[in-house]
Design a protein around this motif. Structure first.
Motif, PDB file in Angstrom:
ATOM      1  N   SER A 151       0.829  -1.199   0.000  1.00  0.00           N
ATOM      2  CA  SER A 151       0.000   0.000   0.000  1.00  0.00           C
ATOM      3  C   SER A 151       0.867   1.254   0.000  1.00  0.00           C
ATOM      4  CB  SER A 151      -0.920   0.008   1.223  1.00  0.00           C
ATOM      5  OG  SER A 151      -1.625   1.222   1.324  1.00  0.00           O
ATOM      6  N   GLN A 152       0.385   2.287  -0.649  1.00  0.00           N
ATOM      7  CA  GLN A 152       1.073   3.569  -0.670  1.00  0.00           C
ATOM      8  C   GLN A 152       0.715   4.441   0.525  1.00  0.00           C
ATOM      9  OE1 GLN A 152       0.194   5.447  -4.408  1.00  0.00           O
ATOM     10  NE2 GLN A 152       1.300   3.925  -5.616  1.00  0.00           N
ATOM     11  N   ASP A 696      11.317   5.903   1.244  1.00  0.00           N
ATOM     12  CA  ASP A 696      10.090   5.758   0.457  1.00  0.00           C
ATOM     13  C   ASP A 696       8.877   5.933   1.355  1.00  0.00           C
ATOM     14  OD1 ASP A 696      10.544   3.523   1.900  1.00  0.00           O
ATOM     15  OD2 ASP A 696       9.854   2.115   0.377  1.00  0.00           O
ATOM     16  N   CYS A 698       5.653   7.833   3.438  1.00  0.00           N
ATOM     17  CA  CYS A 698       4.391   8.397   2.972  1.00  0.00           C
ATOM     18  C   CYS A 698       4.262   9.830   3.475  1.00  0.00           C
ATOM     19  CB  CYS A 698       3.221   7.553   3.473  1.00  0.00           C
ATOM     20  SG  CYS A 698       1.595   8.218   3.065  1.00  0.00           S
ATOM     21  N   TRP A 702      -0.309  10.775  -2.027  1.00  0.00           N
ATOM     22  CA  TRP A 702      -0.958   9.767  -2.874  1.00  0.00           C
ATOM     23  C   TRP A 702      -2.460   9.990  -2.936  1.00  0.00           C
ATOM     24  CZ3 TRP A 702      -4.814   6.742  -0.924  1.00  0.00           C
ATOM     25  CH2 TRP A 702      -4.951   6.732   0.468  1.00  0.00           C
TER      26      TRP A 702
END
Length: 735
Positions: A151-152, A696, A698, A702
């Motif tokens: 999942s982003q 990377d 969050c 997104w």
């Protein structure tokens, strides 16, 4: 005058002439018809009314014969008596019926329902009648979308969506409140906006805001079952700042009366009286506890030699026994944990807990089911401690020199071991195959068994096996079999014969990373592909100073790589080795003594090494590819004239088609190169890399629509401080 087709029925006893009825003798009634009886009675009643009206001059201009016909779904209502119209005239009966086309809904044939009206529900009434359990299932799926692998999103975005959903209506607020506060996840660094501008704190702003909410709303604090607090911040560099941060965490714990788990946060215990440990000891519903025993600043150290004739060995520095107040304090921490199910005990270098103290602590945990003990010295955990354990369901013994073959045999023979389902023996001095045979035969409920060490267990001198299976268990379902010494393959041979002679009828999964000759793989179900796509991109070349293990002629040559688990010198607790290897500070005196002995007794300091899972998968895949290229038999087809047509190669596989065993080389935790997860090392219990690595991470972008992202809008609405994606490693993975 009556119709000629009708005849007056003679009166019977108890009836008057005025109550005469007419019958239609020419009407045929089928006994198989459902509505024949009802239609016949209705027709008779209707005709009686019609004829009576004609006789008195009250007949309507309509056709009474056609109006008497009705559907069998229309109800038959009771007849009502009307008053007499003139002297000498008796009351007459009339049937009242409501046509189906005039009713609001189809009426039941069993009773009058024409008076029941259909009410339309108000908007939102159906949603209001939904039970809360259905909404909780919907919110559980929302959590998976945000937090599952790949999942982003992150936990911050998940909690934001829950907050927005709770503000939509009271119904969603009730369900979202439970989900939001039942599992609180605070991951990563705090926002700079809060730390420097609003609250002017270096760290712990979210903890402070959460504590304020829980103290002001005790009803919300009762929902908290799982609490994930951020790792030790980088700003807390000295001992004072670290203790201050632990005090903040303790204050939040004290505000959660029903706390059950505190995942991902396991500070070391140094036998002092920190508020953090005291806060956990007051949570009566706690179900998991991890003790990382470290050296106490008040602990005295002394030196001793492992044996009198080992003058060439360096004396070992070990701590003395605990002070009386330290022992009493550690024991008191367990007094309120009546619901504790999982206990993890790990000892760092310099730490110590006396064996009688552990025995007394186990007695205060009536609900204990899962126990993990690793890296304790012989004085802390030995055979006496093992025999004093309560009935367990899962037990893992890791790097414990005090546990011997006799202790394991006595433990398996005791009645308290009948409930044991999972047993893991990691880096123990287990050198006897008869001990393994006794473990399998005595543990009646064993379903998962793991053994991993360097030396391969062997038979006593002069003992031969004439009857098979030598190793047998009727309940074992999952087996991890790993001996990293490539020069001794006795245990693999005996296990393969035991499986061939139906020694493990319930076995479903077999994981053998050191199956160098493929003898165990041939007994499992054939697989087309066992190698993962990412294994091809890894470098599996020979490491500097690493000996290559000779393989059988049928095995493709492949260099050995890092071991999955250590037992002797040359490997750290994490199970990996590199050129700048340093002794692990978490190993016990037994491991250090073994290292010193091997370095002085052998000409080289190179120790046997096992295979990583990536290397083991590549070797197993090469065996599969080699078997495909060498089929077992061929099918040749000729025509009627004897001319050759086609030839098919069949049976090119490795394995047994009738086997129920799955040959697996997957790790306990996805993404790890080690088969067995541990306490320290990358991807293990104490690893915080997933939380601190924000390469990377969050930021919430997104969730921004494509149009807003292209125009530079919407960032302030969805943006939050960049935080890494934390993946929890459940303590069940240790067993």
């Amino acid at each position: 005058m009556a119709s000629p087709r009708m005849s007056v029925r003679p009166g019977s006893a108890g009836s008057t002439s005025t109550n005469s009825r007419f019958s239609f003798e020419s009407r045929n009634k089928s006994p198989l018809s459902v509505s024949s009886s009802a239609d016949h009675q209705s027709s008779r009643t209707s005709q009686d009314s019609a004829l009576s009206n004609d006789a008195h001059g009250h007949s309507p201009p309509t056709n009474s014969w056609m109006s008497a016909r009705r559907s069998y779904t229309e109800p038959l209502v009771k007849t009502s008596s009307y008053p007499r119209h003139s002297a000498g005239e008796e009351g007459r009966q009339k049937t009242l019926m409501t046509p189906q086309r005039l009713s609001r809904r189809p009426q039941s044939p069993t009773g009058p329902t024409f008076d029941t009206m259909h009410t339309t529900k108000a908007p939102g009434e159906a949603f209001g009648n939904l039970p809360k359990e259905i909404l909780l299932v919907v919110l559980a799926e929302l959590k998976k979308v945000h937090l599952d692998a790949g999942s982003q999103s992150c936990s911050t975005c998940w909690m934001r969506d829950l907050t927005s959903l709770s503000l939509s209506c009271k119904k969603w607020w009730g369900a979202a409140r439970t989900t939001l506060y039942e599992d609180v996840q605070l991951i990563g660094n705090d926002s700079i906006l809060h730390t420097k501008k609003k609250l002017k704190m270096k760290y712990g702003t979210r903890l402070k805001l959460l504590r304020r909410t829980l103290r002001a709303r005790p009803d919300l604090a009762e929902y908290v079952r799982i609490l994930k607090v951020p790792a030790m911040p980088d700003a807390a560099r000295n001992k004072k700042d670290q203790d201050e941060y632990l005090d903040q965490v303790a204050s939040v714990i004290m505000a959660c009366p029903n706390l059950e788990r505190l995942p991902g946060f396991h500070p070391a215990y140094t036998h002092d009286f920190p508020r953090f440990v005291h806060a956990l000891s007051t949570r009566k519903k706690l179900q998991e506890q991890v003790w990382i025993i470290s050296e106490s600043p008040l602990q005295r150290q002394h030196r001793y030699k492992p044996s009198d004739d080992s003058d060439y060995l360096t004396p070992v520095i070990a701590p003395n026994s605990l002070l009386p107040e330290q022992s009493i304090g550690f024991l008191m921490f367990h007094s309120n944990w009546s619901h504790l199910k999982t206990l993890v005990l790990h000892c760092n270098q310099g730490g110590i807990i006396d064996s009688p103290l552990l025995i007394d602590a186990f007695k205060q945990l009536p609900a204990l089911e899962n126990l993990h003990v690793s890296s304790f010295s012989e004085s802390s955990f030995n055979d006496n401690t093992l025999l004093s354990l309560p009935p367990l369901k899962s037990l893992r013994l890791d790097n414990l020199p005090g546990v011997t073959d006799n202790g394991l045999t006595s433990f398996a023979s005791a009645g308290k071991s009948d409930s044991l389902k999972k047993l893991s023996l990691i880096s123990l001095p287990l050198l006897s195959l008869p001990v393994l045979a006794r473990l399998f035969s005595h543990l009646k409920s064993l379903t998962h068994f793991t053994v991993s060490q360097v030396p391969s267990p062997s038979l006593p001198a002069g003992v031969d096996i004439f009857l098979h299976p030598y190793l047998a268990s009727s309940t074992l379902q999952n087996l991890h079999w790993e001996f990293t010494n490539p020069e001794d393959n006795t245990a693999n041979e005996i296990l393969s014969k035991s499986i061939s002679f139906s020694g493990f009828p319930a076995l479903k999964t077999l994981r053998a990373p050191t199956d160098s000759d493929g003898s165990l793989q041939r007994l499992c179900k054939p697989r087309h592909r066992i190698e993962l796509p990412k294994d091809r991109s890894r470098s599996v070349g020979s490491r500097s100073g690493t000996p290559l293990t000779p393989l059988s002629p049928s095995t493709p040559s492949m260099p050995f790589a890092a071991p999955t688990r250590p037992w002797s010198a040359g490997t750290g607790q994490s199970g990996s080795r590199n050129s700048n290897y340093q002794p692990s500070p978490t190993r016990s005196a037994f491991s250090r003594n073994s290292e010193n002995k091997s370095q002085h007794s052998t000409e080289s300091n190179v120790q046997p090494m096992g295979m990583s899972l990536a290397t083991a998968r590549r070797i197993a895949q090469r065996r599969i590819d080699a078997a495909v290229s060498q089929p077992q038999y061929h099918i040749i087809i000729w025509d009627e004239e004897g001319q050759f047509l086609e030839r098919f190669a069949v049976g090119g596989f490795i394995g047994d088609l009738g086997s129920k065993i799955n040959y697996s080389l997957r790790p306990d935790v996805d993404g790890m190169d080690e088969a067995i997860c541990g306490i320290e090392g990358a991807g293990n219990l104490l690893d915080g890399g997933e939380e601190t690595n924000i390469g990377d991470g969050c930021t919430g972008t997104w969730n921004t629509e494509a149009g807003e992202r292209s125009k530079g809008k919407g960032k302030d609405r969805w943006w939050h401080t960049e935080r890494g994606r934390w993946i929890e490693m459940p303590l069940e993975k240790l067993f």
